[in-house]
Design a protein around this motif. Structure first.
Motif, PDB file in Angstrom:
ATOM      1  N   ALA A 299     -11.371   4.268 -11.618  1.00 26.66           N
ATOM      2  CA  ALA A 299     -10.523   3.714 -12.674  1.00 26.66           C
ATOM      3  C   ALA A 299      -9.060   4.082 -12.477  1.00 26.66           C
ATOM      4  N   LYS A 300      -8.825   5.217 -11.846  1.00 23.30           N
ATOM      5  CA  LYS A 300      -7.454   5.706 -11.676  1.00 23.30           C
ATOM      6  C   LYS A 300      -6.956   5.574 -10.243  1.00 23.30           C
ATOM      7  N   ASN A 301      -7.788   5.021  -9.345  1.00 14.91           N
ATOM      8  CA  ASN A 301      -7.408   4.892  -7.931  1.00 14.91           C
ATOM      9  C   ASN A 301      -6.997   6.229  -7.323  1.00 14.91           C
ATOM     10  N   THR A 302      -7.744   7.267  -7.640  1.00 11.05           N
ATOM     11  CA  THR A 302      -7.442   8.569  -7.087  1.00 11.05           C
ATOM     12  C   THR A 302      -8.651   9.114  -6.315  1.00 11.05           C
TER      13      THR A 302
ATOM     14  N   VAL B 231       0.831  -1.188   0.000  1.00  6.93           N
ATOM     15  CA  VAL B 231       0.000   0.000   0.000  1.00  6.93           C
ATOM     16  C   VAL B 231       0.877   1.253   0.000  1.00  6.93           C
ATOM     17  N   GLN B 232       0.514   2.183  -0.860  1.00  5.52           N
ATOM     18  CA  GLN B 232       1.207   3.467  -0.879  1.00  5.52           C
ATOM     19  C   GLN B 232       0.178   4.556  -1.146  1.00  5.52           C
ATOM     20  N   LEU B 233       0.258   5.619  -0.389  1.00  2.00           N
ATOM     21  CA  LEU B 233      -0.643   6.757  -0.528  1.00  2.00           C
ATOM     22  C   LEU B 233       0.203   7.994  -0.776  1.00  2.00           C
ATOM     23  N   VAL B 234      -0.087   8.704  -1.852  1.00  2.00           N
ATOM     24  CA  VAL B 234       0.703   9.872  -2.227  1.00  2.00           C
ATOM     25  C   VAL B 234      -0.233  11.059  -2.406  1.00  2.00           C
TER      26      VAL B 234
ATOM     27  N   SER C 155      -5.078  16.117  -4.263  1.00  2.00           N
ATOM     28  CA  SER C 155      -5.211  14.847  -4.970  1.00  2.00           C
ATOM     29  C   SER C 155      -4.435  13.768  -4.229  1.00  2.00           C
ATOM     30  N   CYS C 156      -4.900  12.556  -4.381  1.00  2.00           N
ATOM     31  CA  CYS C 156      -4.229  11.416  -3.735  1.00  2.00           C
ATOM     32  C   CYS C 156      -4.274  10.223  -4.687  1.00  2.00           C
ATOM     33  N   ILE C 157      -3.134   9.616  -4.881  1.00  2.00           N
ATOM     34  CA  ILE C 157      -3.061   8.350  -5.621  1.00  2.00           C
ATOM     35  C   ILE C 157      -2.870   7.236  -4.608  1.00  2.00           C
ATOM     36  N   ALA C 158      -3.731   6.232  -4.688  1.00  2.00           N
ATOM     37  CA  ALA C 158      -3.658   5.101  -3.770  1.00  2.00           C
ATOM     38  C   ALA C 158      -3.181   3.876  -4.535  1.00  2.00           C
ATOM     39  N   ARG C 159      -2.037   3.355  -4.148  1.00  2.00           N
ATOM     40  CA  ARG C 159      -1.473   2.167  -4.807  1.00  2.00           C
ATOM     41  C   ARG C 159      -1.584   0.971  -3.876  1.00  2.00           C
ATOM     42  N   GLY C 160      -1.779  -0.176  -4.456  1.00  2.00           N
ATOM     43  CA  GLY C 160      -1.936  -1.370  -3.647  1.00  2.00           C
ATOM     44  C   GLY C 160      -3.395  -1.650  -3.383  1.00  2.00           C
ATOM     45  N   ASN C 161      -3.623  -2.649  -2.556  1.00  2.00           N
ATOM     46  CA  ASN C 161      -4.972  -3.169  -2.358  1.00  2.00           C
ATOM     47  C   ASN C 161      -5.722  -2.393  -1.287  1.00  2.00           C
TER      48      ASN C 161
ATOM     49  N   TYR D  60      -4.141  14.321   4.752  1.00  2.00           N
ATOM     50  CA  TYR D  60      -3.804  12.955   4.358  1.00  2.00           C
ATOM     51  C   TYR D  60      -5.015  12.264   3.761  1.00  2.00           C
ATOM     52  N   CYS D  61      -4.780  11.355   2.852  1.00  2.00           N
ATOM     53  CA  CYS D  61      -5.859  10.473   2.418  1.00  2.00           C
ATOM     54  C   CYS D  61      -5.588   9.078   2.979  1.00  2.00           C
ATOM     55  N   ASN D  62      -6.641   8.326   3.156  1.00  2.00           N
ATOM     56  CA  ASN D  62      -6.541   6.958   3.622  1.00  2.00           C
ATOM     57  C   ASN D  62      -7.917   6.332   3.479  1.00  2.00           C
ATOM     58  N   SER D  63      -7.994   5.053   3.679  1.00  2.00           N
ATOM     59  CA  SER D  63      -9.300   4.408   3.666  1.00  2.00           C
ATOM     60  C   SER D  63     -10.039   4.776   4.949  1.00  2.00           C
TER      61      SER D  63
END
Length: 114
Positions: free
Chosen positions: A74-77, A2-5, A21-27, A94-97
């Motif tokens: 579609a872009k995980n953002t 998991v990575q949050l940017v 904006s936040c890009i979320a990588r991983g599950n 911060y972004c997060n689930s």
């Protein structure tokens, strides 16, 4: 992994606008509600906005009517449009689930001058 940017913060005068904006990588993104959190100096981190996978949103009273959260599945953002900013909005965002994952990004600093 998991990575949050987060990005998009900056210095703005009261009444101005910013878009985070936040890009979320991983599950983390696909099946989870996402949120924007903020932490001001000396304060606990607080949740300010959330959005479900289906697009339902919720806001803290302090930002309701001024902030708008959105997501692109579609872009995980996930994004946060912040209008009519106030000095009390100054914080690291911060972004997060929701509920938050154990890993946090570096955040993006928002500073609102009076």
């Amino acid at each position: 992994q998991v990575q949050l940017v987060e990005s998009g913060g900056g210095l703005v005068q009261a009444g101005g606008s910013l878009r985070l904006s936040c890009i979320a990588r991983g599950n983390i993104f696909r099946f989870n509600a996402m949120g924007w959190y903020r932490q001001a100096p000396g304060e606990q981190r607080e949740l300010v906005a959330t959005i479900t996978v289906g697009g339902n949103t919720n806001y803290a009273d302090s930002v309701k009517g001024r902030f708008t959260i959105s997501r692109d599945n579609a872009k995980n953002t996930v994004s946060l449009q912040m209008d009519s900013l106030k000095p009390e909005d100054t914080a690291v965002y911060y972004c997060n689930s929701k509920p938050p994952y154990d890993i946090w990004g570096q955040g993006t600093q928002v500073t609102v001058s009076s």
